[in-house]
Design a protein around this motif. Structure first.
Motif, PDB file in Angstrom:
ATOM      1  N   TYR A   1      25.278  28.661 -19.260  1.00  9.28           N
ATOM      2  CA  TYR A   1      24.183  27.522 -19.597  1.00  9.28           C
ATOM      3  C   TYR A   1      24.976  27.053 -20.817  1.00  9.28           C
ATOM      4  N   ARG A   2      25.230  25.571 -20.606  1.00 12.38           N
ATOM      5  CA  ARG A   2      26.203  24.684 -21.566  1.00 12.38           C
ATOM      6  C   ARG A   2      25.496  23.873 -22.568  1.00 12.38           C
ATOM      7  N   GLY A   3      24.023  23.703 -22.231  1.00 16.31           N
ATOM      8  CA  GLY A   3      23.192  23.105 -23.012  1.00 16.31           C
ATOM      9  C   GLY A   3      22.981  23.314 -24.654  1.00 16.31           C
ATOM     10  N   PHE A   4      22.623  22.518 -25.444  1.00 17.75           N
ATOM     11  CA  PHE A   4      22.389  22.689 -26.619  1.00 17.75           C
ATOM     12  C   PHE A   4      20.921  23.403 -27.066  1.00 17.75           C
ATOM     13  N   CYS A   5      20.879  24.189 -27.906  1.00 18.66           N
ATOM     14  CA  CYS A   5      19.702  24.482 -28.360  1.00 18.66           C
ATOM     15  C   CYS A   5      18.680  23.593 -28.976  1.00 18.66           C
ATOM     16  N   ARG A   6      17.400  23.424 -28.392  1.00 15.04           N
ATOM     17  CA  ARG A   6      16.497  22.432 -28.518  1.00 15.04           C
ATOM     18  C   ARG A   6      14.908  23.038 -28.539  1.00 15.04           C
ATOM     19  N   PRO A   7      14.161  22.267 -29.221  1.00 12.88           N
ATOM     20  CA  PRO A   7      12.630  22.849 -29.460  1.00 12.88           C
ATOM     21  C   PRO A   7      12.169  22.548 -27.835  1.00 12.88           C
ATOM     22  N   GLU A   8      12.746  21.683 -27.152  1.00  9.65           N
ATOM     23  CA  GLU A   8      12.227  21.648 -25.772  1.00  9.65           C
ATOM     24  C   GLU A   8      12.720  22.610 -24.784  1.00  9.65           C
ATOM     25  N   LEU A   9      13.601  23.454 -25.184  1.00 12.30           N
ATOM     26  CA  LEU A   9      14.231  24.392 -24.222  1.00 12.30           C
ATOM     27  C   LEU A   9      13.230  25.761 -24.383  1.00 12.30           C
TER      28      LEU A   9
END
Length: 361
Positions: free
Chosen positions: A291-299
């Motif tokens: 997983y290469r996405g950024f940490c976000r509240p929506e995750l």
């Protein structure tokens, strides 16, 4: 909860990342009626109303395109295609090579190309409303496995459309390449055309943004997570929503910046013989997900599971019902996605593989 920024703030900050003098320009946005009209026209484009391959003959300087591979120069060409009424239609077209990896002679003996149609002359044809269309054809024009890669990448685009309308539409083509000087042996291959980026944006009531980079905090949180999760699903680490590598940026009518991934030949779902992960990553093969996405509240587990689980049967139907792959290769891809759904079915695996792997900014 999605963090929303006011449009002036987003535009000014985004332009600051490009170092562009365009920050002083006044941007004129379409009216709601203009957005709606453009979206309706783009959605109804004849090119994407059928799943049947279009038969095309391209007459151009194939040898020059293969030898020179200059992506800033176009050559004249003629396309002959079977039109909506079944008749054979002819049109002029401008042709140029494109891409990076596949344009390199060391990697592919046949480069990817772009077809630039005379948009004003295509009314009433299957190409009505189209302008610049990317053609994806086999990287090697005489190897069967490279034809299979085309089928698998095409199906990855179809899969993307199941997950989100923020995606590029594709259409299969049976294309015959003919050299205008007879310096290249004519041959017929199956490829696919990718929706023009402007039409993709219009279909989603948005505008394409031509920025060199953007801080990830400025992207719409939910849209960014969905794009990152889709990349994880197909095993695609060859994409960046920060530097827009294999990703387009669109700005929606309601002021959201959304990344749109494309170009999936380096993904595990396609698994080309030439695909390798970047050396800086912690995986050895493209079939190893990261997983290469950024940490976000929506995750969050529940909404992501609901979104992807809601299309699970459609995913199986897409691959099981496809006639493009033989049974062995079809089974391999399905097993690859079964591994993805094992993560989506297990909160602990999701936490380990996604939540603990997301990147901080």
């Amino acid at each position: 909860m999605t963090v929303q920024f006011s449009l002036p703030f987003v535009v000014l900050v985004a332009l600051a990342y490009t170092g562009s003098a365009a920050a002083q320009d006044v941007v004129e946005f379409p009216t709601p009626a203009e957005y709606a009209e453009a979206a309706a026209e783009a959605e109804a484009a004849p090119l994407f109303q059928s799943e049947e391959p279009i038969k095309i003959t391209l007459l151009t300087d194939i040898k020059w395109l293969r030898d020179r591979r200059i992506d800033t120069m176009e050559v004249d060409g003629t396309v002959t295609f079977r039109d909506l009424d079944g008749s054979m239609t002819e049109s002029t077209v401008e042709v140029r090579t494109r891409g990076n990896f596949r344009r390199d002679k060391q990697n592919c003996n046949f480069p990817p190309i772009r077809l630039d149609f005379p948009k004003s002359e295509m009314e009433g044809t299957v190409f009505e409303g189209q302008d610049k269309l990317k053609l994806v054809s086999p990287c090697h024009d005489s190897r069967d496995d490279f034809q299979r890669y085309i089928y698998k990448e095409y199906l990855a685009y179809k899969l993307q459309a199941l997950i989100s309308p923020i995606s590029f539409r594709v259409r299969l083509v049976e294309i015959t390449f003919v050299d205008i000087n007879d310096d290249y042996d004519s041959r017929t291959k199956i490829g696919f055309l990718i929706e023009d980026e402007e039409r993709m944006a219009e279909r989603n009531s948005a505008l394409v943004q031509d920025l060199e980079q953007m801080h990830p905090a400025l992207l719409d949180g939910e849209g960014a997570v969905v794009a990152s999760m889709f990349n994880y699903m197909i095993g695609n680490t060859d994409s960046s929503p920060v530097f827009f590598h294999n990703a387009k940026l669109i700005l929606t009518q309601d002021s959201r910046y959304l990344p749109v991934p494309y170009d999936f030949d380096f993904s595990g779902a396609v698994d080309t013989r030439y695909a390798t992960p970047a050396p800086s990553l912690s995986i050895r093969r493209v079939t190893d997900r990261l997983y290469r996405g950024f940490c976000r509240p929506e995750l969050q587990y529940e909404p992501m599971r609901a979104l992807f689980d809601g299309q699970r049967q459609a995913v199986w139907n897409l691959y099981e019902g496809s006639t493009l792959l033989d049974e062995d290769h079809k089974e391999d891809v399905i097993e690859f996605f079964e591994d993805f759904y094992e993560v989506m079915d297990d909160p602990q695996k999701f936490d380990r593989e996604i939540m603990q792997a997301c990147r901080n900014w």
